[in-house]
Design a protein around this motif. Structure first.
Motif, PDB file in Angstrom:
ATOM      1  N   ILE A 197      90.822   5.643  28.075  1.00  0.00           N
ATOM      2  CA  ILE A 197      90.824   5.186  29.303  1.00  0.00           C
ATOM      3  C   ILE A 197      90.533   4.131  29.451  1.00  0.00           C
ATOM      4  O   ILE A 197      91.156   3.317  30.084  1.00  0.00           O
ATOM      5  CB  ILE A 197      89.309   6.354  29.076  1.00  0.00           C
ATOM      6  CG1 ILE A 197      90.128   7.283  29.450  1.00  0.00           C
ATOM      7  CG2 ILE A 197      89.740   6.113  30.739  1.00  0.00           C
ATOM      8  CD1 ILE A 197      88.476   8.878  29.866  1.00  0.00           C
ATOM      9  N   CYS A 198      89.835   3.413  28.225  1.00  0.00           N
ATOM     10  CA  CYS A 198      89.855   1.881  28.888  1.00  0.00           C
ATOM     11  C   CYS A 198      91.587   1.199  28.485  1.00  0.00           C
ATOM     12  O   CYS A 198      91.396   0.183  28.906  1.00  0.00           O
ATOM     13  CB  CYS A 198      88.470   1.357  27.306  1.00  0.00           C
ATOM     14  SG  CYS A 198      86.790   2.133  27.707  1.00  0.00           S
ATOM     15  N   ARG A 199      92.089   1.513  27.085  1.00  0.00           N
ATOM     16  CA  ARG A 199      93.208   1.049  27.599  1.00  0.00           C
ATOM     17  C   ARG A 199      93.768   1.034  28.526  1.00  0.00           C
ATOM     18  O   ARG A 199      94.886   0.040  29.044  1.00  0.00           O
ATOM     19  CB  ARG A 199      93.661   1.403  26.290  1.00  0.00           C
ATOM     20  CG  ARG A 199      92.981   0.584  24.523  1.00  0.00           C
ATOM     21  CD  ARG A 199      93.498  -0.337  24.807  1.00  0.00           C
ATOM     22  NE  ARG A 199      94.799  -1.071  24.719  1.00  0.00           N
ATOM     23  CZ  ARG A 199      95.750  -2.100  24.583  1.00  0.00           C
ATOM     24  NH1 ARG A 199      95.189  -2.945  24.795  1.00  0.00           N
ATOM     25  NH2 ARG A 199      96.784  -2.047  24.607  1.00  0.00           N
ATOM     26  N   MET A 200      93.475   2.696  29.078  1.00  0.00           N
ATOM     27  CA  MET A 200      94.695   2.503  30.426  1.00  0.00           C
ATOM     28  C   MET A 200      94.007   1.492  30.985  1.00  0.00           C
ATOM     29  O   MET A 200      95.105   1.206  32.171  1.00  0.00           O
ATOM     30  CB  MET A 200      94.031   3.908  31.142  1.00  0.00           C
ATOM     31  CG  MET A 200      95.460   5.400  29.739  1.00  0.00           C
ATOM     32  SD  MET A 200      95.456   6.437  30.481  1.00  0.00           S
ATOM     33  CE  MET A 200      94.313   7.460  29.918  1.00  0.00           C
ATOM     34  N   ASP A 231      84.653   6.978  21.072  1.00  0.00           N
ATOM     35  CA  ASP A 231      85.231   8.408  19.918  1.00  0.00           C
ATOM     36  C   ASP A 231      86.732   7.982  21.032  1.00  0.00           C
ATOM     37  O   ASP A 231      87.273   6.798  21.331  1.00  0.00           O
ATOM     38  CB  ASP A 231      84.694   9.677  21.133  1.00  0.00           C
ATOM     39  CG  ASP A 231      84.581   9.921  22.284  1.00  0.00           C
ATOM     40  OD1 ASP A 231      85.767   8.838  22.888  1.00  0.00           O
ATOM     41  OD2 ASP A 231      84.610  10.855  22.351  1.00  0.00           O
ATOM     42  N   PHE A 232      88.103   8.669  20.619  1.00  0.00           N
ATOM     43  CA  PHE A 232      89.296   8.157  21.106  1.00  0.00           C
ATOM     44  C   PHE A 232      89.538   8.516  22.536  1.00  0.00           C
ATOM     45  O   PHE A 232      89.906   7.247  22.819  1.00  0.00           O
ATOM     46  CB  PHE A 232      89.973   9.645  20.455  1.00  0.00           C
ATOM     47  CG  PHE A 232      91.413   8.950  20.757  1.00  0.00           C
ATOM     48  CD1 PHE A 232      92.318   8.255  19.661  1.00  0.00           C
ATOM     49  CD2 PHE A 232      91.767  10.718  21.918  1.00  0.00           C
ATOM     50  CE1 PHE A 232      93.969   8.492  20.746  1.00  0.00           C
ATOM     51  CE2 PHE A 232      93.235  10.333  22.014  1.00  0.00           C
ATOM     52  CZ  PHE A 232      94.016   9.149  21.772  1.00  0.00           C
ATOM     53  N   GLY A 234      85.318  -2.449  27.205  1.00  0.00           N
ATOM     54  CA  GLY A 234      84.740  -1.458  27.579  1.00  0.00           C
ATOM     55  C   GLY A 234      85.080  -0.562  25.461  1.00  0.00           C
ATOM     56  O   GLY A 234      85.224   0.345  25.103  1.00  0.00           O
ATOM     57  N   CYS A 235      86.628  -0.966  25.377  1.00  0.00           N
ATOM     58  CA  CYS A 235      87.260  -0.652  24.395  1.00  0.00           C
ATOM     59  C   CYS A 235      86.075  -1.235  23.114  1.00  0.00           C
ATOM     60  O   CYS A 235      86.207  -0.734  22.219  1.00  0.00           O
ATOM     61  CB  CYS A 235      89.032  -1.508  24.291  1.00  0.00           C
ATOM     62  SG  CYS A 235      89.286  -0.813  24.869  1.00  0.00           S
TER      63      CYS A 235
END
Length: 384
Positions: free
Chosen positions: A49-52, A43-44, A37-38
């Protein structure tokens, strides 16, 4: 970091009612899809959210992998096996910089994320298809169906309806029963988590160990963030990022493995672990403190390397104590609470606090000396 801190205690708590090996599979699956997903973010907020969610995947390993290693390692080599596991952190950081740089320069940054997801996918699948391991201190988890049947049976007995179950129970009543069972199981898990946390925080040896670990990570976290900036200002390094990064990676790998082997040679006990923790941190603090007092760049690098080798030797012993100062059924939770604590009270606040100190004194040498002195606090806590 948000996903990691929130999910670590959740995975540790779920290990009591679900097979921990399968939970690692769930975590790896979340990590795989979040990493993909990353790469697909637009967008930012989508990449944030994917990083979380990547942190959620990491949480399963942080909480559950170390107890599995401790269960399956040969008795004379338990700490060495743990050190090999924690050595993967600096190794992964090093490989990540190289991999990201190569892929980013030849293709597109998105391919770096997609490539990682593809590499992880087989491990996520394996965690579901191979025979699961059991953790010491945990009874084999029943299937969800068995748990529902057991819960229905318990509810029936409590209502004196266990003699006969009518075949024409209405769908509406069944839905209400299943919902009630789900709510009851959630409340029971929440209550169990609360009780386990209370018991864990009453383990004095564990608490003291984590307090020392917090002080230790306070310094390490600030080093990783401000080290290159301080090195550039104090010693005018033209390539401070590469120097600090290279020293930290090499020392992280060699120091972590060495700490595990040394403790095994001493005899892996909690007492010996604390002796190694306090001695290595104290000597490492002296080396790093002296290094920042020197005016010579090469003298600084030599002493700082020795200091980092010593302080990284604590990684296996400190986690050995986390695992062995609590009863087996609390090991997963002990690793989760330790991870949450060292981040919330250690490396997360240290970087901004050091920034505030530097703004006040406006002298990087004094700032680094003040920061490094906190290693003595960690050594003192572990010595106690």
């Amino acid at each position: 970091m948000v996903g990691l801190l929130v999910a670590s205690p959740i995975f540790a708590s779920l290990a009591k009612s679900h097979n921990p090996f399968r939970l690692i599979g769930v975590g790896l699956s979340v990590w795989t899809f979040a990493t993909a997903g990353c790469g697909s973010s637009f967008d930012f907020w989508s990449i944030a959210i994917c990083r979380m969610l990547v942190g959620v995947g990491e949480a399963s390993f942080i909480s559950l992998a170390a107890p599995f290693i401790d269960d399956n390692a040969p008795v004379p080599q338990k700490t060495a096996w743990l050190s090999m596991f924690y050595m993967c952190i600096p190794t992964g950081v090093a490989l990540g910089y190289v991999y990201g740089g190569v892929v980013g320069s030849h293709l597109n940054w998105r391919y770096a994320f997609w490539g990682e997801a593809i590499l992880m996918l087989p491990f996520a699948v394996l965690a579901f298809v191979i025979k699961p391991l059991q953790l010491k201190g945990f009874a084999p988890a029943e299937s969800g169906k068995a748990q529902v049947v057991a819960s229905v049976s318990e509810g029936s007995e409590a209502s004196n309806l266990n003699d006969h179950v009518s075949e024409d129970i209405s769908d509406q009543a069944s839905e209400r029963s299943i919902k009630s069972i789900g709510e009851s199981r959630f409340l029971n898990q929440l209550s169990q988590f609360s009780q386990d946390t209370k018991v864990l925080l009453q383990e004095k040896v564990y608490v003291v160990n984590v307090l020392g670990y917090i002080a230790y990570n306070f310094v390490i976290g600030a080093y990783s963030y401000w080290g290159p900036k301080a090195g550039y200002n104090i010693y005018h390094m033209s390539n401070a990022d590469m120097m600090f990064g290279g020293v930290t990676i090499v020392c992280g790998i060699v120091g972590t493995i060495s700490g595990g082997f040394i403790l095994d040679q001493m005899g892996a006990t909690i007492s010996n672990a604390f002796k190694l923790l306090s001695a290595a941190t104290f000597l490492g603090a002296i080396s790093c403190l002296t290094a920042f007092c020197l005016s010579s760049l090469y003298g600084f690098l030599a002493l700082f390397t020795v200091g980092e080798l010593l302080v990284f030797a604590t990684q296996a012993p400190v986690n050995y104590v986390c695992l062995h100062s609590v009863k087996p059924s609390l090991r997963a939770l002990s690793m989760a609470i330790s991870t949450v604590s060292i981040h919330i009270f250690g490396d997360v606040p240290s970087s901004p606090l050091v920034g505030v100190l530097q703004d006040h004194v406006n002298n990087w040498r004094k700032t680094t000396l003040a920061l490094t002195s906190i290693f003595f606090l960690a050594a003192g806590i572990w010595f106690v």
